[in-house]
Motif scaffolding. Structure first.
Motif: not given
Length: 497
Positions: A398-410
């Motif tokens: 979930x954190x690696x989802x590349x969306x917004x201010x999630x870790x994946x987003x960063x």
């Protein structure tokens, strides 16, 4: 379902208020209602027709598509008219009214217009061989300096930041971003941390007492949850000391995974001298609706990120650390789990009948842990430690989802830039929604991602790109996300079984 709807409503209200309250006159409650409309429609359908009734595809997709359009229209309709001190310059609200800007989702102080003498001083901060300054545009909360970049972004930012600091002290934050036309520009915004930096030590951002209290409370709630998961009880009415051996392994395993994730963010941020809070755990009483004992943990960064390399390092540190701890925990827990006959109710989040093939990675780890005792007709009754490890892997995904201010987003922001990262986030949300048709467990994820803004806040130097080593680690992190969320292909199951 109603409890989840209430929690989602609270989360959405906080997101909406934090993101757009300062950039539009449209009431926050109206924007919140638009954002929550899909969840209200879907919940009403389930309450009326039951969970087993298939939802019409139009009813599923229409709110998901129409509500973002209405949300965007309402924000634009309520935007205040901006005036410029430079009448011939077009109004540019990308910094003054955009959550992309550092602190853009907070109320920032209005900049004091510089006089002619200060403008002349500012122009000397831009050497022609570094950044040929062509014009300065005045905005209510920024000075936008446009021109031609004549050297590498790293050299340009370092030189101009030092010059502005020497001439104006800590009065401004210097931001370096890509413009809509592809040309980088500098923006000087009031330093929101100036007063804090002058009057309060950096350690003041931390509240050790609060962090310790939440840690102890979460240890209690997760231990109680572990007892419930070990005994398969929906309601616990009494406590005996002997129960600790049932609940503590789950609690310690889960908190070790969550804690390592957040402490990795915290230590990486402090390494780069970014002011950050200690990790705060979120305890949740054990209930049948939410039997895990915690909503996770978080930290807050209280100062801007210097550049995209630092943004990448801080973003990827947490998922890597959490995953490294989660894998051995999961392998041990799976080895102590019991194979059972697979059934119609078996699934990714049914811990009494866990379906390993629901995730490619979890199938590989299950086969590694159990060997020949795991067959193609087997589900698993998970050991509480395996539940903690499974949750750790799911949280990593979930954190690696590349969306917004999630870790994946960063991560994708740092790799590809802010605007491309936002586009990737939009695509990711659509793909997760499509995946939810195959794996219904991901429908809640699709809804949550829908409410997270796809635009990540920029670093101060948001133009300099990553090196090849970081790009490689970023691709590996995104590959890890894929093998966690994708179900095992039939060809692999035939090979393994």
């Amino acid at each position: 379902m109603l409890v989840w709807l209430i929690l989602l409503g609270i989360f959405t209200y906080l997101i909406v208020r934090r993101s757009v309250a300062n950039i539009t006159r449209t009431p926050v409650w109206v924007l919140w209602l638009v954002m929550m409309l899909p969840a209200f429609v879907w919940t009403a359908w389930v309450l009326v027709n039951g969970e087993s009734a298939p939802m019409p595809i139009l009813l599923l997709l229409a709110p998901f598509i129409l509500c973002p359009i209405l949300y965007y229209f309402l924000i634009q309709w309520g935007r205040p008219q901006q005036s410029s001190a430079s009448p011939e310059a077009p109004v540019d609200q990308s910094l003054t009214e955009n959550p992309m800007a550092p602190g853009g989702n907070k109320q920032r102080p209005t900049i004091r217009p510089i006089d002619k003498e200060e403008e002349a001083t500012l122009q000397t901060c831009f050497p022609w061989s570094i950044f040929y300054l062509q014009n300065i545009e005045y905005r209510p909360q920024a000075l936008i300096c446009r021109g031609q970049l004549r050297t590498s972004p790293e050299v340009a930012y370092q030189t101009i930041q030092e010059n502005v600091s020497n001439k104006f002290g800590d009065r401004f934050l210097v931001v370096f971003q890509e413009g809509l036309n592809g040309k980088p520009f500098f923006a000087l915004v009031p330093n929101p941390h100036l007063e804090t930096a002058n009057n309060k030590p950096a350690e003041a951002v931390n509240r050790p007492g609060l962090a310790a209290g939440l840690l102890v409370a979460t240890l209690f709630t997760t231990t109680w949850a572990g007892i419930g998961l070990a005994t398969a009880s929906d309601r616990l009415t009494r406590f005996e000391p002997s129960m600790l051996q049932l609940g503590l392994p789950y609690a310690i395993a889960l908190m070790a995974i969550l804690g390592s994730h957040e402490f990795a963010h915290f230590l990486t941020a402090r390494f780069y001298k970014i002011r950050a809070t200690l990790p705060y755990f979120i305890p949740v009483p054990f209930t049948a609706l939410f039997p895990f004992g915690t909503f996770g943990a978080f930290i807050q960064m209280r100062s801007p990120v210097p550049n995209r390399k630092v943004l990448f390092d801080v973003g990827i540190a947490g998922p890597i650390a959490g995953f490294v701890v989660a894998v051995p925990v999961l392998i041990w827990g799976l080895a102590h789990s019991t194979p059972v006959q697979i059934g119609e109710t078996s699934g990714l989040f049914n811990f009494e009948s866990f379906k390993p093939t629901a995730s490619l990675l979890l199938l590989l780890l299950s086969k590694l842990s159990l060997g020949a005792s795991l067959t193609d007709t087997s589900a698993l009754k998970l050991h509480p430690v395996a539940i903690a490890g499974c949750l750790g892997v799911v949280i990593t995904a979930l954190n690696l989802m590349p969306v917004g201010q999630l870790d994946g987003g960063h991560i994708v922001h740092a790799m590809f830039g802010q605007r491309t990262g936002a586009l990737i986030g939009q695509v990711a949300r659509i793909l997760v929604l499509a995946l939810s048709f195959v794996q219904q467990e991901f429908l809640l994820w699709a809804i949550l991602l829908f409410f997270i803004p796809v635009i990540d806040e920029p670093a101060l130097n948001d133009v300099s790109e990553l090196d090849n080593r970081r790009d490689l680690f970023g691709l590996l992190a995104l590959s890890l996300l894929v093998i966690i969320v994708l179900p095992a292909p039939p060809a692999l199951t035939q090979i393994l079984f």
